[in-house]
Design an enzyme around this catalytic site. Sequence first.
Site, PDB file in Angstrom:
ATOM      1  N   LYS A  84      17.464  38.605  25.912  1.00 54.56           N
ATOM      2  CA  LYS A  84      16.812  39.726  25.231  1.00 54.56           C
ATOM      3  C   LYS A  84      17.358  39.798  23.807  1.00 54.56           C
ATOM      4  CE  LYS A  84      17.176  43.848  23.764  1.00 54.56           C
ATOM      5  NZ  LYS A  84      16.415  43.855  22.608  1.00 54.56           N
ATOM      6  N   GLU A 141      31.247  42.058  24.273  1.00 55.85           N
ATOM      7  CA  GLU A 141      31.788  41.697  22.948  1.00 55.85           C
ATOM      8  C   GLU A 141      31.356  42.810  22.008  1.00 55.85           C
ATOM      9  OE1 GLU A 141      33.645  39.062  22.308  1.00 55.85           O
ATOM     10  OE2 GLU A 141      33.419  38.051  24.224  1.00 55.85           O
ATOM     11  N   CYS A 147      31.291  41.679  13.097  1.00 52.55           N
ATOM     12  CA  CYS A 147      32.139  42.461  14.016  1.00 52.55           C
ATOM     13  C   CYS A 147      33.620  42.251  13.735  1.00 52.55           C
ATOM     14  CB  CYS A 147      31.821  42.077  15.452  1.00 52.55           C
ATOM     15  SG  CYS A 147      31.898  40.311  15.730  1.00 52.55           S
TER      16      CYS A 147
END
Length: 474
Positions: free
Chosen positions: A170, A245, A279
């Site tokens: 997705k 994550e 990130c």
Amino acid sequence: MREYLKFYIDGKWVDPAEPKTAEVINPATEEVSGTISLGSKADVDKAVAAARKAFPGWSATSVKERLDLLKAIQAEYANRQEELGKAVTEEMGAPISLGCGFHTGLGAGHLQTAIEVLENYKFEEQRGPTLIVKEAIGVCGLITPWNWPLNQVTVKMFPALATGNTMVLKPPQLAPYSAQILAEIMDKAGVPAGVFNMVQGKGSEIGTALSRHEDVDMISFTGSEPVGAQIMKDAADTIKRVGLELGGKSAWIVLDDSKLAEHVGGATSNMMVNSGQTCSAGSRLLVPESRLDEAVEVAKQAAQAVTVGDPNGNFAMGPVVSKDQYNTVQDYIRKGLDEGAKLVAGGPGRPAGLEKGWYVQPTVFLGTNDMVIAREEIFGPVLVMIPYKDLDDAVEIANDSMFGLGGYVSGEDVATVNQISRKLRTGAVWINGGFDFHAPFGGYKRSGNGREWGEYGFDEYLEVKSLIGYAEAE
Ligand code: NAD
């Protein structure tokens, strides 16, 4: 104008169960760049059923068969690499040099790494009377974010495939194009029907349907902390494995030595790469208090040297991904000013001369670790400099965070940088600019619970079985 209206399910391009579409906006122009279909639970059910049906066959393939397929994908990936890079630039605004450079390079790197790991991976090990066997976990739901869209899909998809799993991907609604091209690559390379499936759509629909699905064995998720928490709750009733994550607020410690200016400059320009939407970005820059004025001046110069503009032009930084992201980053910049942080470079509003597109000024604050801008993930080109008294203080500040994704240490004395890197409570520490596709990547604390990249990325997708009393047949 791009139009991607079909999903990839059971080896075929199929229409959604119910027709529903969404426009995709180019963040550099604020114009519509294309249309995708938005799926529903019915599409997820179909994709999961296809993956379930394909699992017995695919999980029983030999390492050689899986290596052959990964190499076929590699050839097709190379054919389409430039196209992938351009898609990344269009969907999320990375400069074309970055889109066609590091973005696609990360995908190619994870693919090559999956091949290298698979060539040597020990799926079986005899320990005394027990044969320990690692087996594919089953049907995996892969849910990914928009910020490094190719990296995050490939770091999941290739290890899952290499270890004999089947999957439903997705992709992010904001950046769906590169995933669509990846699905075309998988199809062209001859991935068996049902092994890889892709359904586009909203996280709250497709992501939730996957997380709650009775027949999905594992979710691998990269994205924000609140969504990670929601997925854990959604997955709880079916006790599926959840690999997370999540976000970060990583500290970059620069030591007091003759390379201080070089390292402060490098850390500052590094923060602005991908418009700060990384990130593991070193978004807190820790510098010695005794040389604060010098460090602030260098960071100011470095931030002001970052050129901002059209991702298809020759600029270091493009826009942030969307209007919402722009507003979030602006709110944080205003918050920084309100809470008394000193503005070193950049500030609110767009850079001069850019009236359209979600462009943000490369911004540097001098602040303290208790400020909101030092505690929360901003996910934009905003750096917070924080002075430290001595190295113990630097480590304490770095570890004083709810996140634990990354850390950085830059300095000349090897013994000192090594010692500091050991004290940081984070899943990875980059020492003097190190990089390694085989190094495990993941977070401590609220940054998640999984490990991706290299061999550790394979372990995520494997069950461990003990055959106790296993003996060689005569
Ligand atoms: P996000 O959490 O909003 O979305 C990530 C994905 O989850 C998207 O595909 C989204 O559609 C889907 N989603 C949304 N709601 C869902 C739900 N209820 N159930 C299931 N899926 C759902 O994150 P984002 O804004 O796309 O990405 C930015 C975040 O990702 C940042 O926090 C960043 O730090 C994090 N990130 C982490 C890593 C890492 O490896 N640790 C890497 C990149 C980005």
